[in-house]
Design an enzyme around this catalytic site. Sequence first.
Site, mmCIF file in Angstrom:
data_model
loop_
_atom_site.group_PDB
_atom_site.id
_atom_site.type_symbol
_atom_site.label_atom_id
_atom_site.label_comp_id
_atom_site.label_asym_id
_atom_site.label_seq_id
_atom_site.Cartn_x
_atom_site.Cartn_y
_atom_site.Cartn_z
ATOM 1 C CG ASP A 144 -2.047 0.887 1.292
ATOM 2 O OD1 ASP A 144 -2.647 0.710 0.635
ATOM 3 O OD2 ASP A 144 -1.676 1.813 2.046
ATOM 4 C CD GLU A 203 -2.640 1.640 -3.535
ATOM 5 O OE1 GLU A 203 -3.492 2.038 -3.942
ATOM 6 O OE2 GLU A 203 -1.783 1.988 -2.524
HETATM 7 O O1 LIG Z 1 -3.593 6.232 -1.066
HETATM 8 P P1 LIG Z 1 -4.597 5.109 -1.881
HETATM 9 O O2 LIG Z 1 -5.570 5.907 -2.851
HETATM 10 O O3 LIG Z 1 -3.425 4.773 -2.858
HETATM 11 O O4 LIG Z 1 -5.179 3.922 -1.216
HETATM 12 C C1 LIG Z 1 -4.643 3.054 -0.483
HETATM 13 O O5 LIG Z 1 -4.156 3.319 0.896
HETATM 14 C C2 LIG Z 1 -5.196 4.073 1.580
HETATM 15 C C3 LIG Z 1 -4.481 4.262 2.932
HETATM 16 O O6 LIG Z 1 -3.921 2.845 3.558
HETATM 17 C C4 LIG Z 1 -6.476 3.226 1.844
HETATM 18 O O7 LIG Z 1 -7.407 4.094 2.446
HETATM 19 C C5 LIG Z 1 -8.474 3.380 3.269
HETATM 20 O O8 LIG Z 1 -7.928 3.319 4.567
HETATM 21 C C6 LIG Z 1 -7.672 4.413 5.275
HETATM 22 C C7 LIG Z 1 -6.780 3.858 6.626
HETATM 23 O O9 LIG Z 1 -7.845 3.282 7.197
HETATM 24 C C8 LIG Z 1 -8.782 5.069 5.351
HETATM 25 O O10 LIG Z 1 -8.622 6.325 5.931
HETATM 26 C C9 LIG Z 1 -9.388 5.530 3.904
HETATM 27 O O11 LIG Z 1 -10.776 5.970 4.048
HETATM 28 C C10 LIG Z 1 -9.615 4.171 3.242
HETATM 29 O O12 LIG Z 1 -10.006 4.748 1.845
HETATM 30 C C11 LIG Z 1 -6.757 2.723 0.559
HETATM 31 O O13 LIG Z 1 -7.929 1.777 0.728
HETATM 32 C C12 LIG Z 1 -5.703 2.048 -0.142
HETATM 33 O O14 LIG Z 1 -6.405 1.647 -1.514
#
Ligand SMILES: O=P(O)(O)O[C@H]1O[C@H](CO)[C@@H](O[C@H]2O[C@H](CO)[C@@H](O)[C@H](O)[C@H]2O)[C@H](O)[C@H]1O
Length: 672
Positions: A394, A423
Amino acid sequence: MKPCFYGPEPHPVTSKFDGRSRVIIERVSPEIDGGRYPVKRVEGELVHVEADIYTDGADMLSALVRYRRSGARKWLSSPMEPVENDRWSGSFRAGEPGMMEYFVEAWVDHFATWKRGLRKKVDAGQDVSVDLEIGALMVRQASSRAEGGDAARLQELGSVIVAAGAEPSAVEAAESSELHELMQRYVDKAHMTQYDLQLSLQVDPAIAGFSTWYELFPRSWSCEPGQHGTFAECSRMLPRLGKMGFDVLYLPPIHPIGLTKRKGRNNALQASPDDPGSCWAIGSPDGGHTAIHPELGTLDDFRKFVRAAESEGMQVALDIAFQCSPDHPWVREHPNWFVWRPDGTVQFAENPPKRYEDILPINFESEEWEELWTALRDVFLFWIAEGVRVFRVDNPHTKSFRFWDWALAEIRAQHPDTVFLAEAFTRPKVMARLAKGGYSQSYTYFTWRNTKHELQEYLAELTATELREFMRPNFWPNTPDILHEELQNNGRPMFLIRLVLAATLSSNYGMYGPAYELCEHLPVMEGKEEYLDSEKYEIKAWDMDRPGNIRAEITAINRIRRQHPALQQTADITFLRVDAAGGHEHDKLMAYVKKNEDASSIVLTVVNIDPHAAHDGWLRFPLEQFGLSHDHRFRVEDQLSGATYDWTGEWNYVALHPAGMPAHIFSVHLHP
Ligand SMILES: O=P(O)(O)O[C@H]1O[C@H](CO)[C@@H](O[C@H]2O[C@H](CO)[C@@H](O)[C@H](O)[C@H]2O)[C@H](O)[C@H]1O
């Protein structure tokens, strides 16, 4: 073990400088940033090496690619041949997963130069007696380098060459293939030139090059709709997914989820007591990155799940998200791994413009960075010990590159069969740097490339530039974070279009499965890419048999990918011209042909990218690329519909309606 930092460094070949080395070797390819980063291939794949090789004067040259597994004593060789204009080419096969090294060496081939001169003089009827003596001397010198029977035979051939009065047979012996082979074997490489860098090659397991990913949230697969699912319950999905042709089952984080600042439905900053929270908010009193969320089951349940997936032909991929809920044990145990503000609070994480109020980022400038790095690396090693080999990481771009360089190399040294998907949806150079630093696969901008022009241009960037050497794209038409407006507004046909494009343009592709299969298309609000009632924040109960689902189409496309090696690689792709009725380039019909290494598998994909209207046109198949005349007759067989067409010549008619399957995936039989 303390991390010992080593950055990527080019490795110079350590041979001594010799002013008599007359051959110049330049512009070796592939070579990434002067040898600082490895080129990537999968096991068994051919590695083509090219270089500019030349010398002063008109002497003939010989050249080799030298290669070995890193750490092996013995170098292996593969001959290089001139292609054109002093460019030489050679190849070798990548072995088992792990690191390899290669470089190029070349030398003035005095024997070949002599033979060429001899032939010219003989043809011109000149006296060659002195030449024969010179040649014989070279052969005798080779004999002194040879052993056993070869040495004796070279002596003999040397004598034949100088035998007085036997000129035709001497010339015949000089030009014989037997002597050629022996001289190659005991070649005189005096004064050879070695390219000054040993280049490195990262050999990845086959699945890094060809993989089909399905993402699901195991907590949504309870047998009782609405309840928190367990690994044991989620196992019932495995045979179904295996039959659909997926080979990587990717699970978002499976760890305990924090309570502090837990998010509610639709990303609400306040959660209700029964909201399960975002699973990326890792850590609670139940543990952190090496613990399992208690409601999913135990570590033993996870092990069983991994084994069950394997028995259906799938590897389980874990999501590694280096961030912590405020409740993560590390926050208490290692406060220095986080940034504290003067008022004693911790800064929440961001990936601008997104804000993640429920998690704390890791501080990669911590004084305790060595301890931190070790702990993070050990998270991977922990899950590897539990049988996991594939990781989706991530937001790696919000963590230090130096950390990834070190950690991925450390892990690969012990487990060369690991695969890491980055990612990182961010700036192109940052994404490329992560790939250079060891990531095996990368998410891409595919989701936002929608017109024919955008797609073709993007594929050219990925496959016809240096990127092809180290960055493996993984195309996702959707993710839990990304429901593109094209999918929001264009119904089932657009889901099929984007499916075919992802699965045939890239050998690695994946989907956030349940939502994609069911053509979920509602955004949380107009203008946003987030799903309405996103599974990231709530437990879902999916009805996978819902009418309108595209399970059969996904299954068919995955089957075709497995059956046709042409689709198991990304770089060899040619976009074809498709003309509309007026003779101009069609902007809704896209066609591209792919082939495998020896062209035993050729696949032509034609897609109507307009979800609302039928289109027809004339496509030009590049027969000349296969050495065939422009009026050649050949057969194409649509792997989706089963229909077969006999085509004559390069221009052929195609028509596609979005109501059914908006694509043809033809296997091409050039000699039916
Ligand atoms: O930042 P991206 O758009 O690449 O997304 C990835 O990372 C995010 C952070 O880990 C993740 O976001 C999800 O988890 C967060 C932490 O719990 C939360 O605050 C966000 O609302 C939630 O969307 C995302 O899913 C991941 O793909």
